[in-house]
Design an enzyme around this catalytic site. Structure first.
Site, PDB file in Angstrom:
ATOM      1  N   ASP A   1      26.622 -33.240  25.511  1.00 49.12           N
ATOM      2  CA  ASP A   1      25.785 -34.357  25.967  1.00 49.12           C
ATOM      3  C   ASP A   1      25.421 -34.179  27.441  1.00 49.12           C
ATOM      4  O   ASP A   1      25.355 -33.055  27.936  1.00 49.12           O
ATOM      5  CB  ASP A   1      26.549 -35.674  25.712  1.00 49.12           C
ATOM      6  CG  ASP A   1      25.620 -36.833  25.391  1.00 49.12           C
ATOM      7  OD1 ASP A   1      24.795 -37.169  26.248  1.00 49.12           O
ATOM      8  OD2 ASP A   1      25.732 -37.403  24.296  1.00 49.12           O
TER       9      ASP A   1
ATOM     10  N   HIS B   1      24.412 -41.430  29.301  1.00 55.20           N
ATOM     11  CA  HIS B   1      24.285 -41.228  27.852  1.00 55.20           C
ATOM     12  C   HIS B   1      25.573 -40.605  27.302  1.00 55.20           C
ATOM     13  O   HIS B   1      26.130 -41.076  26.312  1.00 55.20           O
ATOM     14  CB  HIS B   1      23.074 -40.313  27.619  1.00 55.20           C
ATOM     15  CG  HIS B   1      22.694 -40.082  26.200  1.00 55.20           C
ATOM     16  ND1 HIS B   1      23.237 -39.072  25.441  1.00 55.20           N
ATOM     17  CD2 HIS B   1      21.800 -40.716  25.394  1.00 55.20           C
ATOM     18  CE1 HIS B   1      22.682 -39.093  24.233  1.00 55.20           C
ATOM     19  NE2 HIS B   1      21.812 -40.076  24.182  1.00 55.20           N
TER      20      HIS B   1
ATOM     21  N   SER C   1      21.421 -41.746  18.779  1.00 54.95           N
ATOM     22  CA  SER C   1      22.400 -41.214  19.734  1.00 54.95           C
ATOM     23  C   SER C   1      23.698 -42.014  19.680  1.00 54.95           C
ATOM     24  O   SER C   1      24.751 -41.490  20.017  1.00 54.95           O
ATOM     25  CB  SER C   1      21.868 -41.305  21.164  1.00 54.95           C
ATOM     26  OG  SER C   1      20.995 -40.260  21.434  1.00 54.95           O
TER      27      SER C   1
END
Ligand code: NAG
Ligand code: NAG
Ligand code: NAG
Ligand code: NAG
Ligand code: NAG
Length: 751
Positions: free
Chosen positions: A153, A212, A536
């Site tokens: 990620d 994220h 996600s």
């Protein structure tokens, strides 16, 4: 800090997570030398090493023998970006186009092409999924202990309390990974590894500024964090799906270059060697043949090493055939709602009330009715979208302004435009494609997002009223939506383009308005959290659940874990009716796959459809790939001419995807008994429209654990008239015993 500053940061972030401008053709260029581009080069293994694996020095020399010979050979070494050991026979290297061309002409070079960049595609979710401390998969002996989840990620904010290691055991002895954070106890027994695989001018530790990766890692395996909330909403104890599992972060994205293919392959290569059990990838490139898809290539090496791979399905829905990560050795995860809303309502002058959501809920907003206007009333499309600058000639002062959702930019910027022009509140109306899906976003002004249908009613009221008025009533956290889970608009849909004979997505899981760890506080609360949406978010939920299953069943293969998740999935919502989509119509099989994950049931599936890595070879030959192309995935020579290829639908997959012409089709499946030693199962069919089905045998008795039994299925077409105007149909085949139901969904596309 000022809220507006946070909000602007958030706007950029949400833009990144939501908008997903997939840009597969933008090549990451070298900043010092504009002629140099990173190429991914796949090469054949040297003939002399057939069968045996190369020592790293030999491998190194073999790869280096392909580098262009120039006068400045010292620079050449710096051009090598990564030498792959596990995921590929090959390397990433910086080349000029001329050098690349020369390389491509070599007999040993399978392919050499510029790398692409990939796009990035929870207080309440455990209890929504039936995970309660002390019960089932979250019992005292489990919670994912001893399992390592590799998260590929954007990096991680390691100081968040989700990554505390209180009560965590050391990682298992097989763990060989590294931590690139310097400083005492940044890595610990929770965050056991952290690496930055992006080759940048300055070597930087894997911190991030997107958050994220922080969010996804916490969703998969964050520890318990009490009293987590955002703006006081969604308050409760936050935890990942596998709160006792270890996390290893592999950073492959930054804001300068995006997520690079060379780094993703490197991360998978290293993670396999480090000893992760599960890989979680919330990014993708769109539909590609598997030999040309870096995640499919890396994931194939992963499953060969017993590593489970969970990936996001992408956020390009609701149109059909919009998936990423379609390989059958990957779990492809779509997104659905949970039963929690951060609720608010638009209340009109005529008394009508329309429910919606927002994360920013001021408690001093007056409930007095204010003048109401539609920004698009003048017929200007950009004003309708409240595009920055588009309201400056409109009279919105003191009004509640209706703006249309969409246009490819963050809704937060629409609110800013309303605010900048003197508006006091915003009603965001969904386009038809977004339907009833609403998102809890930290708007900069009192606002509420309402459904498409509500939007039509509100605009109708404005049209028909001499002096329309409205206000917004804030309702806070509301739990108990009986329509949950509902497939969200953006969740990508099948059918698979890369392999239409395999049903995708495989499963859906929580991916809408999910609270989890964040690196900066959006509301000055400690710990910092944020509520965001995307596949996600659903992907790491399934990664964490896979870790729980791996911990409970260490002997299960990646395919067995996947089968257990799929054959036990829920097809009904909390209200007991079939799962709906964003339009509140029954969600079809290309939206849900097998259905919504049910972790506790997945731990006790009764039977599984297992697949060995070598079983994929006849399948890949059946896809029509050349020996060379399959060689990229397998990293060894394959001769399809000497193998009996199988049709795609013959792979021992826990679902069926049938392309139906005018002739019958016949497939077999093999069940493995992982339930009670003695059990009798009877087949139960939901036969798809305009089809006949026959299953042989229709009853199976197992007498041993791990016993395998094969059955056959025939799909028989009926006359075309029976199809009506339907282009596809769906059904299921379920093996039912006294204690278990093993369901495989069936999709049929009429040719
Ligand atoms: C939990 O958070 C709320 C709001 O942020 C606060 O009012 C409350 O005191 C906190 N409770 C505990 C036990 O920390
Ligand atoms: C719509 O409004 C924008 C911004 O005010 C303006 O630039 C544009 O020319 C308008 N378009 C039309 C078709 O009038
Ligand atoms: C509102 O009126 C305009 C112009 O008369 C029309 O084009 C539009 O369709 C109406 N909208 C609704 C939602 O009724
Ligand atoms: C916990 O669950 C696992 C798998 O679901 C099971 O094997 C184990 O016996 C359970 N342990 C306890 C203490 O209930
Ligand atoms: C399909 O057929 C049904 C009933 O025969 C009809 O109601 C429907 O409008 C048709 N749909 C399309 C897209 O033609």
């Amino acid at each position: 800090m000022e809220k507006s500053k946070y909000v602007m940061e958030l706007a950029l972030l949400l833009g990144l997570i939501f908008m997903l401008s997939i840009n597969p053709t933008s090549y990451a260029e070298d900043h010092n030398n504009n002629n140099l581009v990173t190429y991914i080069v796949h090469v054949k293994k040297p003939e002399s090493t057939k069968g045996a694996s190369l020592q790293s020095e030999e491998l190194h020399n073999w790869y280096h023998s392909f580098l262009p010979q120039t006068q400045t050979n010292s620079n050449i070494k710096d051009r090598m970006v990564f030498s792959y050991r596990n995921v590929a026979s090959g390397f990433a290297v910086k080349l000029t186009p001329q050098e690349a061309k020369a390389l491509q002409d070599k007999e040993e070079v399978v392919s050499a092409r510029p790398e692409r960049t990939l796009s990035l595609h929870t207080t309440h979710t455990p209890s929504f999924l039936g995970l309660r401390q002390g019960f089932g998969l979250w019992n005292s002996s489990n919670l994912g202990s001893g399992v390592i989840i590799g998260v590929i990620d954007t990096g991680i904010f390691p100081f968040h309390p989700s990554f505390n290691d209180e009560g965590m055991a050391s990682p298992p002895a097989k763990w060989k990974g590294h931590c690139e954070f310097t400083g005492e106890r940044i890595c610990n027994n929770k965050l056991v590894g952290a690496r930055n695989l992006l080759k940048t001018a300055i070597e930087e530790p894997p911190f991030e500024n997107f958050f994220h990766g922080t969010h996804t890692a916490a969703e998969a395996a964050g520890g318990f964090v009490e009293n987590a909330s955002v703006f006081g909403f969604a308050q409760g104890t936050a935890a990942g799906m596998a709160p006792q599992a270890h996390i290893a972060m592999y950073k492959v994205c930054n804001d300068e270059v995006g997520c690079t293919e060379s780094a993703i392959l490197a991360a998978m290569d290293i993670a396999i060697e480090d000893g992760v059990d599960v890989l979680s990838l919330s990014l993708g490139l769109g539909s590609l043949p598997f030999f040309d898809d870096p995640i499919a290539i890396g994931a194939f090496a992963a499953i060969q090493n017993g590593v489970f791979v969970s990936c996001s399905a992408a956020n390009s829905g609701p149109s059909y055939s919009t998936l990423s990560n379609e390989a059958p050795w990957i779990l492809t995860v779509g997104a659905s709602t949970i039963d929690r809303k951060i609720a608010a309502s638009a209340v009109l002058g005529n008394g009508a009330e329309f429910d919606g959501e927002t994360l920013f809920q001021p408690n001093d907003f007056s409930t007095n009715l204010l003048p109401l206007a539609y920004a698009g009333a003048n017929g200007n499309l950009s004003s309708a979208l409240c595009f920055p600058g588009s309201l400056k000639n409109l009279d919105v002062k003191g009004k509640v302004v209706v703006c249309d959702l969409g246009g490819g930019f963050s809704s937060i910027l629409k609110g800013q435009e309303v605010l900048d022009n003197g508006g006091v509140a915003m009603i965001l109306t969904n386009p038809q494609s977004v339907g009833f899906s609403t998102f809890a976003i930290a708007h900069v002004l009192p606002a509420v997002e309402v459904s498409y249908v509500s939007g039509l009613a509100i605009k109708g009221y404005i049209n028909s009223s001499y002096a329309p008025t409205a206000t917004i009533v804030f309702k806070g956290t509301v739990i108990g939506d009986s329509l949950a889970p509902t497939v969200v608009s953006f969740s990508s849909r099948g059918p698979s383009q890369a392999s239409p004979g395999i049903l995708k997505p495989d499963i859906i899981g929580p991916g809408v308005n999910i609270l989890a760890a964040w690196g900066v506080s959006v509301d000055n609360k400690i710990p910092a959290n944020n509520i965001v949406s995307g596949t996600s978010m659903s992907c790491p939920h399934l990664s964490g659940i896979a870790a729980l299953l791996k911990s409970a069943h260490p002997d299960w293969s990646p395919a067995a874990i996947k089968s257990a998740i799929m054959t036990t999935a829920n097809t009904l919502n909390l209200g007991g009716t079939p799962i709906l989509d964003q339009s509140h119509l029954p969600a079809d099989i290309f939206a849900t796959g097998a259905g919504h994950v049910n972790p506790n049931k997945a731990s006790d599936p009764g039977l599984v459809y297992d697949i060995e890595p070598n079983d994929y070879i006849p399948y890949l030959c059946g896809l029509g790939y050349t020996d060379r192309e399959i060689g990229v995935l397998l990293q060894e020579r394959v001769r399809c001419s000497s193998i009996e290829a199988i049709p795609q639908a013959q792979l021992n997959y826990p679902s069926f995807s049938i392309l139906m012409g005018s002739t019958s089709q016949y497939y077999t499946r093999t069940l493995t008994n992982v339930g009670p030693a003695v059990a009798t199962y009877t087949v139960n069919l939901e036969v798809p429209l305009a089809l006949g089905m026959s299953v042989n045998p229709s009853q199976i008795t197992f007498t041993e654990v791990n016993q395998k039994v094969t059955y056959s299925v025939e799909f028989i077409p009926q006359i075309k008239e029976n199809r009506g105007n339907h282009t596809f149909a769906q059904g299921s085949l379920t093996w039912v015993s006294d204690t278990h139901a093993v369901r495989t969904p069936i999709s049929v596309i009429f040719k």
